[in-house]
Design an enzyme around this catalytic site. Sequence first.
Site, PDB file in Angstrom:
ATOM      1  N   ASP A  37      -4.985  77.201 -87.743  1.00  0.00           N
ATOM      2  CA  ASP A  37      -5.512  77.287 -89.109  1.00  0.00           C
ATOM      3  C   ASP A  37      -4.999  78.511 -89.878  1.00  0.00           C
ATOM      4  O   ASP A  37      -5.791  79.311 -90.403  1.00  0.00           O
ATOM      5  CB  ASP A  37      -7.052  77.364 -89.068  1.00  0.00           C
ATOM      6  CG  ASP A  37      -7.682  76.276 -88.219  1.00  0.00           C
ATOM      7  OD1 ASP A  37      -7.169  75.153 -88.233  1.00  0.00           O
ATOM      8  OD2 ASP A  37      -8.698  76.563 -87.553  1.00  0.00           O
ATOM      9  N   GLU A 212     -10.382  67.661 -94.855  1.00  0.00           N
ATOM     10  CA  GLU A 212     -10.917  69.021 -94.676  1.00  0.00           C
ATOM     11  C   GLU A 212      -9.866  70.023 -95.147  1.00  0.00           C
ATOM     12  O   GLU A 212      -8.895  69.663 -95.798  1.00  0.00           O
ATOM     13  CB  GLU A 212     -11.308  69.257 -93.214  1.00  0.00           C
ATOM     14  CG  GLU A 212     -10.185  69.018 -92.211  1.00  0.00           C
ATOM     15  CD  GLU A 212     -10.644  69.133 -90.763  1.00  0.00           C
ATOM     16  OE1 GLU A 212     -11.811  69.419 -90.505  1.00  0.00           O
ATOM     17  OE2 GLU A 212      -9.796  68.927 -89.867  1.00  0.00           O
TER      18      GLU A 212
HETATM   19  O1  FUB Z   1     -10.014  74.953 -86.168  1.00  0.00           O
HETATM   20  C1  FUB Z   1     -11.208  74.238 -86.248  1.00  0.00           C
HETATM   21  C2  FUB Z   1     -11.115  73.188 -87.279  1.00  0.00           C
HETATM   22  O2  FUB Z   1     -10.068  72.285 -86.964  1.00  0.00           O
HETATM   23  C3  FUB Z   1     -10.745  73.721 -88.638  1.00  0.00           C
HETATM   24  O3  FUB Z   1     -11.775  74.328 -89.297  1.00  0.00           O
HETATM   25  C4  FUB Z   1     -10.226  72.471 -89.229  1.00  0.00           C
HETATM   26  O4  FUB Z   1      -9.560  72.626 -90.441  1.00  0.00           O
HETATM   27  C5  FUB Z   1      -9.342  71.965 -88.114  1.00  0.00           C
HETATM   28  O5  FUB Z   1      -8.111  72.646 -88.065  1.00  0.00           O
END
Ligand code: FUB
Length: 452
Positions: A37, A212
Amino acid sequence: MKHSKMPKTISLSLIIFFLSVNAFAQNPLIMDQFTADPTARVFNGKLYVFPSHDIVPPKGEGRAEWFNMADYHVFSSEDLTNWTDHGKILDQKDVSWADPEAYSMWAPDAISKNDKFYFYFPTRLKDAGDGEKGFSIGVAIADKPEGPYKPQPNHIQGVEGIDPNVFIDKDGQAYLYWSRGKIYGAKLKDNMLALESEIKTFEEIPQKGHIEGPFVFERNGTYYMTYPHVANNIERLEYGTSDNPMGPFEHQGVIMDESASGTWTNHHSIVNYKDQWYLFYHDNDLSPDFDKNRSIRADSLFFEGNGNIKKVIPTKRGVGITSSTSEIQIDRYSAKGNYGAASVFLDRLDPFQGWKVVLNKPDAWVKYNRVDFGAEGTENVRIRARSLTGGTVALKLAGENDEEIAEVTIQKGGNWEVFSTPVRSEATAVQDLLVQLKSGDGVEVDWVQFEK
Ligand code: FUB
């Protein structure tokens, strides 16, 4: 995981002091820990990356077969080749409103305003239920990008969800975006710690399939809302554009296709550094069998004349220029040819050791772009290699005639050895390097290094 009994301020400074080590980069960028991320930001003329930090949790802690993230590190680079790990900037145990054993310090962001640095992170509330509903977003503040960061005593009120992203427009107005099944956004107050407006749900952004990780940026008056979205099987990176940071955003296309590795998540940021745009994202390079242990990557990003984003094809080579006198990891090649060239782990049981190139067909080659030979040229080349049958490897400067500058004999033998030979011609400036099997049918190369 054991925690020191030292006062928090002292232990944090010591950690920061001791963990400032260099990592050397192509893709993935960081080779001594899992990272995911990545949010890349330019502060004080330097590029900083704020990723999340996947770990294998201590036995009996965390959540099996799921993301486990206890803390955050920050990394910086001036040349996008050498990266400094500034150490841990925040731990789940330091956040008073968070569940200190949730291992849910998910995708963060950081931004600068009025000489302060604001670090936004999602994590699970104390006594939260399951799912993204149990998450909120906190802020930690520092005087320097590398910290130390002091978390606020409470999370941002009214925000339920993950993946914070903060965008500050040219008029100074800050916006917070986040996700929880859909993408949401609101204006932030001048103090950067509370919402100033109603929350807007971006209904125009694809609602079908998981979405997301919003990341908003502006270029030439156009606001780009970029996000990971499951249109088919796993996440790919998409975007829409608008003339307003609060949308509505018109869907434009795909920035990066689903990963060939099958890694379910992707999460990214887009940054302009020294007049070049870059996409930072992640994949499972150092954990081929478990896609919740990820590694951050970067590749150059380009725009069409009309402002559309050209699709980014992930590369092993990544970004930055590599010095000819460093150990050039040609297994992170830019291209390969004539079949019989492959990149495989040096030790499948320990991916952190990196990769080697296997050249097992005559003429098989790999090309590694952007090697800086400097102004003075080079005298010798060293190759760490091994071959059960013996062989020769040609080193060439890629170009119209692919000028051969050295031929290295790899003696027969099963052990890794460093073979050295003089370089025939003056190689100067930044060149693309070709490494080609000239004779023999099985040579493995760990790295190539030139000597002045
Ligand atoms: O890294 C945990 C979660 O997985 C993140 O918050 C999302 O965007 C995905 O990458």
